[in-house]
Scaffold this motif. Structure first.
Motif, short mmCIF file in Angstrom:
data_model
loop_
_atom_site.label_atom_id
_atom_site.label_comp_id
_atom_site.label_asym_id
_atom_site.label_seq_id
_atom_site.Cartn_x
_atom_site.Cartn_y
_atom_site.Cartn_z
N PHE A 169 0.86 -1.18 0.00
CA PHE A 169 0.00 0.00 0.00
C PHE A 169 0.90 1.23 0.00
N VAL A 170 0.71 2.10 -0.98
CA VAL A 170 1.61 3.23 -1.19
C VAL A 170 0.86 4.55 -0.96
N ILE A 171 1.46 5.44 -0.19
CA ILE A 171 0.92 6.77 0.04
C ILE A 171 1.99 7.79 -0.31
N THR A 172 1.65 8.74 -1.17
CA THR A 172 2.60 9.79 -1.52
C THR A 172 2.16 11.11 -0.89
N GLU A 173 3.15 11.92 -0.54
CA GLU A 173 2.90 13.25 0.03
C GLU A 173 3.60 14.29 -0.84
N GLN A 174 2.84 15.28 -1.31
CA GLN A 174 3.41 16.36 -2.10
C GLN A 174 3.50 17.61 -1.22
N ILE A 175 4.69 17.90 -0.76
CA ILE A 175 4.93 19.07 0.08
C ILE A 175 5.25 20.26 -0.82
N PRO A 176 4.66 21.42 -0.55
CA PRO A 176 4.91 22.59 -1.41
C PRO A 176 6.40 22.88 -1.58
N ARG A 177 6.81 23.12 -2.84
CA ARG A 177 8.18 23.51 -3.18
C ARG A 177 9.20 22.45 -2.74
N ALA A 178 8.79 21.18 -2.80
CA ALA A 178 9.69 20.09 -2.41
C ALA A 178 9.35 18.85 -3.23
N GLN A 179 10.25 17.88 -3.22
CA GLN A 179 10.01 16.62 -3.89
C GLN A 179 8.97 15.80 -3.12
N SER A 180 8.30 14.89 -3.83
CA SER A 180 7.29 14.06 -3.19
C SER A 180 7.94 13.05 -2.24
N LYS A 181 7.24 12.71 -1.19
CA LYS A 181 7.65 11.69 -0.24
C LYS A 181 6.77 10.46 -0.44
N VAL A 182 7.36 9.27 -0.39
CA VAL A 182 6.61 8.03 -0.59
C VAL A 182 6.64 7.20 0.69
N ASN A 183 5.47 6.75 1.12
CA ASN A 183 5.34 5.86 2.27
C ASN A 183 4.86 4.50 1.75
N VAL A 184 5.57 3.44 2.06
CA VAL A 184 5.24 2.09 1.59
C VAL A 184 4.87 1.24 2.80
N LEU A 185 3.63 0.74 2.83
CA LEU A 185 3.12 0.01 3.99
C LEU A 185 2.84 -1.45 3.61
#
Length: 237
Positions: A169-185
């Motif tokens: 299960f994958v969750i991505t986070e798009q933080i303003p003015r930054a690269q995306s973060k990926v969480n893998v569960l």
């Protein structure tokens, strides 16, 4: 349904909701037992409990299939939907306040359904998903209309590394003015993930800001994977 209610209420929701607020997702382990998981999987082929079947490849959503339940929902699902909603609605409203947004969500799920109905959203969005070897789900958000609750849940019905390999299960986070973060569960059978539908509030040096989030499922290398998705808002169609 006393058993599932007691399993929910015995958890430390102060800890759960704090983690949900701060991260945008949390795993609640061992909510469903094996019998409940097996019954939901076995009923996937039933003809009388679903309103719509989606073949994911046809819409470029991924590779797999899912079915939307029709009302009335099975009692087990209704109980989880109503009880969990009431427990996490304060987190949703805290996010709205921190982001200076006017929207507030009602305390009960019955009232949330009424709000959806006022905007023409009357169809249930609870669904059961099935993937086989090679199956996956592209990154997406489950909004379904103008009214959407900022969190939803998924319950795993098969055992990772036993019934299937891969399929994280994958969750991505798009933080303003930054690269995306990926969480893998890698939740286990019976685990419940509560996670962000669209965006959450995060605290920065100048106050709170939005972190936009999407979710999906990585490709299965082997086996079969079923999951139950419980979305708290209803759909237009």
């Amino acid at each position: 349904m006393e058993n599932i209610v007691s399993r929910l209420l015995v958890r430390d929701w102060t800890v759960i909701t704090r983690e949900l607020h701060d991260k945008g997702f949390v795993i609640v382990p061992d909510l469903l037992n094996q019998v409940e998981c097996d019954e939901l999987v076995a009923a996937y082929g039933a003809d009388n409990r679903y309103r719509k079947t989606i073949v994911m490849e046809r819409y470029r959503f991924g590779l797999g299939e899912y079915k939307y339940f029709q009302y009335p929902l099975p009692e087990l699902i209704t109980t989880i939907r109503e009880k969990v909603y009431a427990l996490i609605a304060p987190v949703a409203n805290q996010w709205m306040e921190e982001l200076n947004m006017e929207r507030r969500f009602p305390a009960s799920h019955a009232a949330m359904r009424e709000l959806c109905q006022q905007h023409g959203q009357v169809e249930p969005t609870v669904l059961i998903l099935k993937y086989n070897t090679g199956g996956f789900n592209t990154l997406h958000q489950d909004l379904y209309g103008e009214i959407y609750f900022p969190m939803q849940i998924v319950l795993l019905l098969d055992q990772v590394d036993q019934d299937y390999i891969g399929g994280e299960f994958v969750i991505t986070e798009q933080i303003p003015r930054a690269q995306s973060k990926v969480n893998v569960l890698k939740p286990k059978r019976g685990d419940m993930i509560i996670f962000t539908t669209n965006f959450r509030a995060a605290k920065g040096s100048k106050g709170y800001y939005r972190v936009h989030m999407k979710h999906g499922v990585s490709p299965l290398h082997k086996g079969h994977r079923h999951s139950l998705g419980i979305i708290f808002h209803d759909s237009l169609s």
